[in-house]
Design a protein around this motif. Structure first.
Motif, short mmCIF file in Angstrom:
data_model
loop_
_atom_site.label_atom_id
_atom_site.label_comp_id
_atom_site.label_asym_id
_atom_site.label_seq_id
_atom_site.Cartn_x
_atom_site.Cartn_y
_atom_site.Cartn_z
N TRP A 213 0.84 -1.20 0.00
CA TRP A 213 0.00 0.00 0.00
C TRP A 213 0.87 1.24 0.00
N GLN A 214 0.22 2.40 0.09
CA GLN A 214 1.00 3.63 0.23
C GLN A 214 1.52 3.73 1.66
N HIS A 215 2.73 4.23 1.78
CA HIS A 215 3.29 4.48 3.09
C HIS A 215 3.92 5.87 3.09
N GLY A 216 4.33 6.29 4.28
CA GLY A 216 4.98 7.60 4.38
C GLY A 216 6.31 7.46 5.08
N ILE B 268 9.44 6.56 10.62
CA ILE B 268 8.08 6.28 11.05
C ILE B 268 7.16 6.42 9.85
N CYS B 269 6.20 5.52 9.76
CA CYS B 269 5.26 5.62 8.64
C CYS B 269 4.25 6.70 8.96
N ASN B 270 4.13 7.69 8.07
CA ASN B 270 3.13 8.72 8.34
C ASN B 270 2.06 8.81 7.26
N GLU B 271 1.92 7.74 6.50
CA GLU B 271 0.73 7.65 5.64
C GLU B 271 -0.09 6.49 6.20
N TYR B 272 -1.34 6.76 6.51
CA TYR B 272 -2.15 5.72 7.13
C TYR B 272 -2.16 4.47 6.24
N CYS B 273 -1.81 3.32 6.84
CA CYS B 273 -1.68 2.11 6.03
C CYS B 273 -2.31 0.92 6.75
N GLY B 274 -3.46 1.17 7.37
CA GLY B 274 -4.17 0.05 7.97
C GLY B 274 -3.86 -0.10 9.44
N ASN C 3 2.57 0.77 14.10
CA ASN C 3 3.70 -0.10 14.44
C ASN C 3 4.76 -0.10 13.36
N MET C 4 4.54 0.68 12.34
CA MET C 4 5.43 0.63 11.19
C MET C 4 6.59 1.62 11.37
N THR C 5 7.75 1.07 11.64
CA THR C 5 8.93 1.93 11.81
C THR C 5 10.11 1.31 11.07
CU LIG Z 1 2.92 2.32 6.33
#
Ligand SMILES: [Cu+2]
Ligand code: HEM
Ligand SMILES: [Cu+2]
Lengths: 184, 576
Positions: free
Chosen positions: A128-131, A164-170, A175-177
């Protein structure tokens, strides 16, 4: 009044008051300045996000990152490959290409960069999209599946940086780092 | 507004029922009145619901409380965005459009059946969206970026709502045509109507973009299309998402002018300049989806620079002009009302106890200082990388759409309720405080979210501490402080919001009926507002020292903050 038709039917022929005209001119010039300043920064500034982008199948990109990690994984004094939190630590060649994968829900692998060296960081998503948000330095870039974004980046400070992921991805978004380490 | 002379009027074979408002002298047609009422009521209902969800979000992002679990948090955040940003705002805007066309032009609402159809579609869409979100399989945020997929109900609901809104916009345009043909006004339309026309034109463009992107996405969710390109989606989606914000700006600027006129008797400094500023919105904001895409791959610098600024920020110029002409019109009117001492007597002696005025003025100030300046910073090609997708972004748009638009709409409601429901506002003391509570709360959440964003805190994120993440990272303690303050001011804003809803509902149900011949409004309109319906052109008073000082302060803050951000940027890692 603003809620009634203008009394002067030929309102467009009324002269503009000096105060208004003055402000229109100042605001216009300021807008013009801001426009040119963006262009100027491409010449005087050191922070201009590269726009180099390639189409790529997400799985193909994931393969590239695996191959890159295999090739450049850091080895310790016993010749053992180094992992941290179960993730390989990878040191791309200074001035060379680095690959960084965003996927549900981690940034992979751990990158070890050298301060003052420039890297071509290849960035894409497997799903998916991530940030990509590098902290605390505060660099924030969107990551799309299917697009490989090549960023020219030169770290200017040493230390451990959080990604850190800053695009909402579910549901696992928070927890996405990931981690980027910058060494001398 | 109360009827003094009811009667029917037959123009071009159409029967319409009119009454004349005692307080404003405006002629109000029955269908227009009812449709304004229902749309305004629907708006307030969705504000109440969406605002409650906003409070839950703020309390969850307050680390010491973290009220909801993660799954529920994302669900509630999706619901918050949709209900307040889309449903509250657009229902209210439809009421504003009907007011600006039918009421201000003394005419009847064209095609009331279609207006009802539009309303019904919007209601169905809004309810369906809430159903989709509450089912739990559509926690995709209102932006719903693919490849993440929501339930097909979610996309369908937004499409239905958009079609309903389009029908309403068409009724608005048809009403303008009726007014013109039946000659119900002389010369050009009033400035407020002009602003509403601006909003409606942008709305057509907006809804078209929405359809272009949401219909294929809906088909994709049904399995009829195999893939939606994530970048293309963002590009077109923001053609919808951003231009819809321009509708809000046009609408609330129109409301600023309207309230200034009705409460203080203000008239535009010059019709030409104010109208030109509205016109700039039409010309230059449509394609502003660009500034949402500054941190994306695959788009060239030239494209980004040109499309965020259109060479010279002409839409920003439009807003900066209103930033002078609105307070300028107020100052001129107040000086004419006799408050001429010093640079600021016009402001200090303004009716700060009248929620319509206080709400309007706070909206003006906060929209400019908080929402406006930060929007330009965010929309600058290189600076965007400092705060893209951080809490700075919600901080910015709570400055525009909450402290700006929502507060302006609340202020307008204090005038609409007596006018269209014929009831006075209840509990004047509470009503007096309401805009301050909500305004300070909204200003606070904007500033503290921006503060947290400056420290890098991610938006749409459940866990500041990153407790279960593979690689730990600690945000600075200041970030925790910001989120706690955000929670506190969120509570304040919620109290203000709840008060608003309660006062409005109670006034509609139990407010003193305003039908006696000498009934008085608790929050009076300007004395001369009735006679001025027939007079006034551009304003003649030219000495506006107070406004000049305010605008100078604004401009200084803008320039300083602009360069502070370039300084931050220059300290970043090198990106070449
Ligand atoms: Cu993400
Ligand atoms: C009681 C008042 C309100 C409070 C306490 C509040 C609080 C918040 C908070 C804390 C966020 C979450 C930021 C994040 O985690 O990314 C948020 C998001 C948002 N708010 Fe509000 N808000 C309020 C009213 C409003 C109103 C009136 C509007 C619109 C007119 C609005 C529009 C939005 C939107 C569009 C989002 C973004 C949702 C998303 O990221 O998908 N809010 N709000
Ligand atoms: Cu994420």
């Amino acid at each position: 009044m603003a809620i009634t038709p203008p009394e002067n039917r030929l309102w467009w022929k009324e002269p503009i008051h000096g105060i208004e005209l003055g402000w229109v001119i100042i605001a216009f010039l300021w807008g013009l300045f801001m426009f040119f300043f963006m262009i100027a920064w491409h010449f005087i500034g050191q922070q201009n996000l590269s726009t180099e982008t390639y189409r790529i199948q997400p799985w193909r990109f994931a393969d590239k990152v695996e191959a890159f990690a295999d090739e450049y994984q850091v080895v310790d004094e016993n010749g053992e490959p180094v992992f941290e939190n179960g993730v390989p630590v990878v040191r791309p060649p200074a001035g060379g290409d680095a690959y960084y994968l965003a996927r549900l829900w981690e940034f992979w692998p751990i990158l070890e960069l050298q301060k003052g060296q420039s890297y071509r960081l290849h960035l894409s998503s497997a799903d998916w999209q991530h940030g990509l948000s590098i902290q605390p330095t505060n660099i924030n870039i969107s990551v799309h599946p299917g697009y490989m974004h090549v960023i020219n980046i030169t770290p200017t400070e040493t230390g451990d940086f959080g990604v850190i992921c800053n695009e909402y991805c579910g549901i696992g978004h928070h927890n996405m780092t990931g981690r980027i380490r910058v060494v001398d | 507004m109360t009827a003094v002379n009811e009667g029917t009027y037959a123009g071009s074979g159409v029967q319409a029922e009119y009454r004349t408002c005692r307080f404003t002298g405006l002629k109000i047609e029955r269908n227009a009145e009812i449709l304004i009422r229902v749309n305004a009521v629907a708006a307030v209902v969705f504000l109440a619901w969406g605002g409650l969800l906003g409070l839950l979000v703020a309390l969850t992002r307050w680390p010491a409380i973290q009220l909801l679990d993660a799954e529920l948090f994302y669900l509630v955040l999706t619901g918050h965005g949709a209900n307040v940003l889309v449903f509250w705002i657009i229902f209210f805007e439809v009421a504003v459009l009907y007011f600006a066309a039918a009421v201000l032009l003394n005419t009847r609402l064209a095609a009331p059946k279609f207006a009802w159809l539009g309303f019904a579609l919007m209601i169905v869409g809004a309810l369906m969206a809430n159903y989709a979100v509450l089912r739990g399989d559509s926690s995709v945020m209102f932006t719903s970026y693919p490849p993440m997929m929501a339930s097909h109900w979610f996309y369908l609901s937004l499409i239905l709502f958009a079609v309903g809104a389009l029908v309403a916009v068409c009724c608005f345009f048809a009403t303008l045509v009726v007014a013109k043909e039946e000659g119900t006004y002389e010369g050009s339309v009033p400035l407020v109507t002009f602003g509403a026309i601006t909003a409606a034109i942008i709305a057509v463009f907006t809804i078209a973009s929405g359809a272009i992107i949401l219909i294929p996405t809906w088909l994709w969710s049904l399995g009829l299309i195999s893939e939606i390109d994530s970048l293309m989606y963002k590009l077109v989606w923001w053609g919808f998402g951003h231009s819809s914000q321009q509708i809000n700006v046009s609408a609330h600027v129109a409301i600023w002018y309207a309230i200034a006129a009705m409460v203080l008797g203000a008239k535009p400094l010059s019709e030409k300049v104010s109208r030109m500023a509205f016109f700039m919105y039409i010309l230059f904001l449509q394609l502003a989806s660009a500034h949402h895409l500054l941190a994306e791959p695959g788009l060239s610098e030239t494209w980004k620079i040109v499309n965020t600024s259109y060479m010279m920020y002409l839409a920003v110029l439009g807003s900066m002009i209103h930033g002078l002409t609105v307070p300028g019109a107020i100052e001129a009117a107040q000086r004419r009302n006799g408050y001429t001492r010093g640079a600021f007597e016009w402001l200090t002696k303004a009716p700060w106890g009248n929620p319509a005025f206080s709400g309007m003025f706070m909206s003006l100030v906060m929209f400019g200082f908080i929402g406006g300046i930060t929007g330009v910073i965010l929309g600058t090609e290189q600076l965007n990388i400092l705060m893209h997708n951080t809490l700075y972004v919600p901080g910015h748009f709570h400055g525009t759409v909450v402290a700006g638009t929502t507060l302006a709409f609340m202020a307008a409601t204090y005038i609409l309720v007596p006018l269209f429901f014929g009831r006075d506002i209840v509990w004047p003391t509470l009503a007096k405080w309401q805009p301050y509570l909500f305004g300070i709360g909204a200003g606070g959440i904007s500033l503290f979210m921006m503060g947290a964003g400056t420290l890098g805190v991610s938006r749409r994120h459940w866990d500041l501490a990153l407790t279960d993440a593979v690689h730990a990272f600690e945000y600075p303690p200041a970030a925790y402080l910001m989120m706690a303050l955000n929670g506190i001011f969120g509570v304040l804003a919620s109290i203000g919001g709840a008060l608003f809803v309660i006062i409005v509902v109670a006034s509609i149900l139990f407010g003193r009926k305003l039908d006696g011949p000498d009934a008085k409004l608790t929050f009076p309109l300007h004395d001369r507002s009735r006679e001025s319906v027939a007079t006034y052109g551009s304003h003649a008073t030219l000495k506006l020292p107070g406004t000049i000082i305010l605008v100078a302060i604004f401009f200084t803050a803008f320039v300083l903050y602009y360069f502070v951000n370039w300084m931050y940027l220059s300290e970043l890692w090198l990106l070449r």
